[in-house]
Design a protein around this motif. Sequence first.
Motif, short mmCIF file in Angstrom:
data_model
loop_
_atom_site.label_atom_id
_atom_site.label_comp_id
_atom_site.label_asym_id
_atom_site.label_seq_id
_atom_site.Cartn_x
_atom_site.Cartn_y
_atom_site.Cartn_z
N SER A 91 45.56 33.97 32.50
CA SER A 91 46.73 34.79 32.81
C SER A 91 47.83 34.00 33.51
O SER A 91 48.97 34.46 33.60
CB SER A 91 46.31 35.93 33.73
OG SER A 91 45.97 35.41 35.01
N GLU A 109 44.80 25.34 28.41
CA GLU A 109 44.18 26.57 27.91
C GLU A 109 43.73 26.36 26.46
O GLU A 109 44.43 25.79 25.66
CB GLU A 109 45.17 27.74 28.02
CG GLU A 109 44.72 29.04 27.38
CD GLU A 109 43.39 29.56 27.90
OE1 GLU A 109 43.21 29.66 29.13
OE2 GLU A 109 42.51 29.86 27.06
N GLY A 137 39.92 21.53 27.70
CA GLY A 137 39.76 21.13 29.10
C GLY A 137 38.62 20.15 29.36
O GLY A 137 38.63 19.44 30.36
N LEU A 209 34.54 26.92 27.09
CA LEU A 209 34.16 26.86 25.68
C LEU A 209 34.27 25.45 25.12
O LEU A 209 35.21 24.73 25.43
CB LEU A 209 35.07 27.76 24.85
CG LEU A 209 35.15 29.23 25.29
CD1 LEU A 209 36.27 29.92 24.52
CD2 LEU A 209 33.83 29.92 25.07
#
Length: 213
Positions: A91, A109, A137, A209
């Motif tokens: 966010s 992101e 990341g 992920l």
Amino acid sequence: MKDTFKHKGLRQQLVNIVKNKGITDEAVLKSIGKIPRHLFMDSGFLEHAYQDKAFPIAADQTISQPYTVAFQTELLQVKKGDKILEIGTGSGYQTAVLCDLGAKVYSIERQLELFKKTSKFLPKLGYRAKKLVFGDGYKGLKEEAPFDSIIVTAGAPFVPKPLLSQLKIGGRLVIPVGDDVQVMTLFIRKGTKDFEQHEYGEFRFVPLLEDKN
Ligand code: SAH
């Protein structure tokens, strides 16, 4: 994008909750009191924005619990002008906290939808990260390294080596490590190959992920 007296009042209550849970860094508390968290959430959740809870955002992700944001930020010991890498922009709330503390923020992101949404939204609120990146990341951001600190805002099954190697000497990596439950872990780089490690109890994050998109 409204920020009313009611929102401000609720935010002050949230600051007190986070303080009572043990956060002492005044600068961090001030940022939590200042940043309109309700604007970082989808409209259906407006009433919940100032509870000390994580909430769903787009792409099956969550905006972290304010206490967790404060806890991780406190561990970073942010100084004005610090160059900080964030993994998991989401966010953009944590990004805004770091910008508010005067850091130069780079944030990565993995979900395209969130990357696009937050890239548009943050500047509108006046929070300008140095660079928002759509990427993985696990790899860090080699071209901008070394960093004063790195913060990972998703649960990492292991500590990615590139993140350790992209820290300055004296730099700090704050990362929740584990699968279902994560242990908040702080690494301080003492030398090229020398890292001090501290652990700070259990937290729950959405997973960092691999191999997506
Ligand atoms: N800091 C965010 C927390 C979002 S939750 C906030 O304050 O809202 C964690 C975020 O990490 C999600 O947006 C998720 O999409 C992202 N993420 C998961 N795996 C990632 C990866 N390998 N690289 C970068 N971001 C990742």
